[in-house]
Motif scaffolding. Structure first.
Motif, PDB file in Angstrom:
ATOM      1  N   ASN A   1      47.486  44.781  52.405  1.00 54.02           N
ATOM      2  CA  ASN A   1      46.714  45.595  51.472  1.00 54.02           C
ATOM      3  C   ASN A   1      46.835  45.017  50.068  1.00 54.02           C
ATOM      4  OD1 ASN A   1      45.969  47.606  53.416  1.00 54.02           O
ATOM      5  ND2 ASN A   1      48.059  48.384  53.293  1.00 54.02           N
ATOM      6  N   ILE A   2      45.715  44.668  49.457  1.00 57.32           N
ATOM      7  CA  ILE A   2      45.702  44.117  48.104  1.00 57.32           C
ATOM      8  C   ILE A   2      45.090  45.149  47.169  1.00 57.32           C
ATOM      9  CG2 ILE A   2      44.852  42.267  46.620  1.00 57.32           C
ATOM     10  CD1 ILE A   2      44.717  40.484  49.047  1.00 57.32           C
ATOM     11  N   THR A   3      45.821  45.496  46.135  1.00 53.82           N
ATOM     12  CA  THR A   3      45.341  46.444  45.139  1.00 53.82           C
ATOM     13  C   THR A   3      45.345  45.773  43.772  1.00 53.82           C
ATOM     14  OG1 THR A   3      47.556  47.321  44.677  1.00 53.82           O
ATOM     15  CG2 THR A   3      46.332  48.327  46.489  1.00 53.82           C
ATOM     16  N   LEU A   4      44.810  46.479  42.776  1.00 58.85           N
ATOM     17  CA  LEU A   4      44.800  45.926  41.424  1.00 58.85           C
ATOM     18  C   LEU A   4      46.213  45.757  40.881  1.00 58.85           C
ATOM     19  CD1 LEU A   4      41.783  47.805  39.771  1.00 58.85           C
ATOM     20  CD2 LEU A   4      41.900  45.422  40.492  1.00 58.85           C
TER      21      LEU A   4
ATOM     22  N   TYR B   1      29.476  43.848  39.814  1.00 62.59           N
ATOM     23  CA  TYR B   1      29.749  42.735  40.704  1.00 62.59           C
ATOM     24  C   TYR B   1      30.980  41.976  40.236  1.00 62.59           C
ATOM     25  CZ  TYR B   1      24.965  43.666  42.199  1.00 62.59           C
ATOM     26  OH  TYR B   1      23.823  44.277  42.667  1.00 62.59           O
ATOM     27  N   VAL B   2      31.636  41.344  41.190  1.00 64.33           N
ATOM     28  CA  VAL B   2      32.810  40.541  40.866  1.00 64.33           C
ATOM     29  C   VAL B   2      32.389  39.294  40.104  1.00 64.33           C
ATOM     30  CG1 VAL B   2      34.660  39.129  41.843  1.00 64.33           C
ATOM     31  CG2 VAL B   2      34.148  41.362  42.822  1.00 64.33           C
ATOM     32  N   SER B   3      33.124  38.984  39.058  1.00 65.07           N
ATOM     33  CA  SER B   3      32.941  37.726  38.343  1.00 65.07           C
ATOM     34  C   SER B   3      34.230  36.926  38.472  1.00 65.07           C
ATOM     35  CB  SER B   3      32.622  37.986  36.866  1.00 65.07           C
ATOM     36  OG  SER B   3      33.691  38.707  36.255  1.00 65.07           O
TER      37      SER B   3
ATOM     38  N   LEU C   1      38.334  41.587  39.360  1.00 71.60           N
ATOM     39  CA  LEU C   1      38.290  42.183  40.693  1.00 71.60           C
ATOM     40  C   LEU C   1      38.069  43.689  40.700  1.00 71.60           C
ATOM     41  CD1 LEU C   1      41.293  40.239  42.291  1.00 71.60           C
ATOM     42  CD2 LEU C   1      38.863  39.675  42.398  1.00 71.60           C
ATOM     43  N   ALA C   2      38.020  44.307  39.543  1.00 68.82           N
ATOM     44  CA  ALA C   2      37.857  45.759  39.472  1.00 68.82           C
ATOM     45  C   ALA C   2      36.635  46.270  40.231  1.00 68.82           C
ATOM     46  CB  ALA C   2      37.813  46.207  38.010  1.00 68.82           C
ATOM     47  N   PRO C   3      35.485  45.602  40.190  1.00 67.98           N
ATOM     48  CA  PRO C   3      34.332  46.127  40.937  1.00 67.98           C
ATOM     49  C   PRO C   3      34.569  46.243  42.435  1.00 67.98           C
ATOM     50  CG  PRO C   3      33.595  44.527  39.313  1.00 67.98           C
ATOM     51  CD  PRO C   3      35.105  44.463  39.333  1.00 67.98           C
ATOM     52  N   VAL C   4      35.543  45.498  42.973  1.00 69.41           N
ATOM     53  CA  VAL C   4      35.821  45.547  44.404  1.00 69.41           C
ATOM     54  C   VAL C   4      37.017  46.442  44.713  1.00 69.41           C
ATOM     55  CG1 VAL C   4      36.569  44.193  46.390  1.00 69.41           C
ATOM     56  CG2 VAL C   4      34.829  43.291  44.874  1.00 69.41           C
ATOM     57  N   LEU C   5      38.086  46.326  43.932  1.00 63.96           N
ATOM     58  CA  LEU C   5      39.342  46.996  44.261  1.00 63.96           C
ATOM     59  C   LEU C   5      39.507  48.355  43.589  1.00 63.96           C
ATOM     60  CD1 LEU C   5      41.799  43.944  44.136  1.00 63.96           C
ATOM     61  CD2 LEU C   5      40.643  44.934  46.111  1.00 63.96           C
ATOM     62  N   ALA C   6      38.865  48.576  42.468  1.00 64.86           N
ATOM     63  CA  ALA C   6      39.026  49.852  41.774  1.00 64.86           C
ATOM     64  C   ALA C   6      38.143  50.921  42.411  1.00 64.86           C
ATOM     65  CB  ALA C   6      38.681  49.699  40.294  1.00 64.86           C
TER      66      ALA C   6
END
Length: 280
Positions: free
Chosen positions: A238-241, A50-52, A39-44
């Motif tokens: 709120n969703i974070t890493l 891209y998300v995998s 999820l790092a490509p979206v949340l970081a």
């Protein structure tokens, strides 16, 4: 051959439709590091790519479940907030809605059709349309920032009346007339004939309203300012890493209650949807 092809297509569509649930359940058993890698490509911040996603966790773990269920007291506070809101809302709807649906279905009085049409129109209005007026009324009643601001409007929901009305209409008039000839009062007819024969409609309304109020988002965010009063449906806005594992796990646990109620009342739910589709 055609049946096999149709079957394969339906199975493929079903798997596709269920993928969000599979995605959620798989994520609830993943470690923080594994979720971060996906999820790092979206949340970081300042990340690219891209998300995998892996369909199954590489190293399944129950750490997030243990942390959520044994070391997150605010989760249980919001869980019981949801239970309180849903239980009182549904019970109130039954107390108010069953007699209302019976009256609309079995008694002919002036403006019966007009009033029922108004009921339907109110049911079609989204929350955004009535939000301001509801806010002002609840403010005058000093119910803002209390669970009463969610429960009181829910008690007078028109949707449950609409569902139960269809089932009460389908009760044969001959049964009602036979009971009257035998000397049964209107209250006895309602209690001994109407409610038992209309039970599928009542249960379908309970299932539908449970699912609606278990997943409330807009009303709590509008009327509840104190986060200690929030229901479980807005537990993780709120969703974070750092909390991704807890977010997936909390969502999975929340989903379990809805799934149990859905499958327990699935037959009633199907009858309710079918009855609501029948034109007047």
């Amino acid at each position: 051959m055609k049946k096999k092809i149709v079957f394969i297509i339906l199975v493929a569509i079903s798997i596709f439709m269920c993928f969000p649930v599979i995605f959620l359940l798989a994520g609830s058993f993943m470690s923080v590091d594994e979720l971060n890698s996906y999820l790092a490509p979206v949340l970081a911040e300042k990340s690219k790519g891209y998300v995998s996603w892996g369909l199954l966790p590489s190293y399944p773990t129950l750490r997030a479940y243990v942390e959520l269920l044994f070391d997150t007291p605010e989760f249980f506070v919001m869980f019981w907030n949801s239970v309180k809101i849903v239980f009182l809302s549904v019970c109130g709807q039954l107390i108010v809605g069953i007699p209302a649906a019976w009256g609309f279905a079995r008694y002919k009085f002036p403006f019966n059709k007009v009033l029922f049409t108004i009921y339907i129109v109110v049911m079609l209005m989204p929350f955004q349309v009535t939000m301001l007026s509801s806010y002002l009324v609840l403010d005058k009643l000093h119910l803002l920032n209390t669970h009463g601001s969610i429960i009181l409007p829910a008690i007078f929901s028109t949707f449950s009346v609409f569902i139960m009305y269809r089932f009460f209409c389908n009760i044969p008039e001959s049964i009602i007339e036979s009971a009257r000839i035998d000397g049964a009062s209107e209250l006895i007819i309602f209690a001994k004939i109407g409610i038992p024969l209309g039970m599928p409609g009542i249960m379908s309304a309970v299932v539908l309203q449970f699912l609606e109020y278990w997943n409330l988002i807009e009303q709590p965010l509008t009327f509840l300012k104190d986060k200690a009063l929030w229901p479980l449906s807005i537990y993780l806005p709120n969703i974070t890493l750092e909390n991704a594992d807890i977010a997936f796990t909390a969502s999975a646990v929340t989903l379990i209650a809805a799934i149990i109620v859905f499958f327990a009342g699935q037959s009633y739910l199907e009858q309710g949807i079918a009855a609501s589709a029948v034109k007047e």
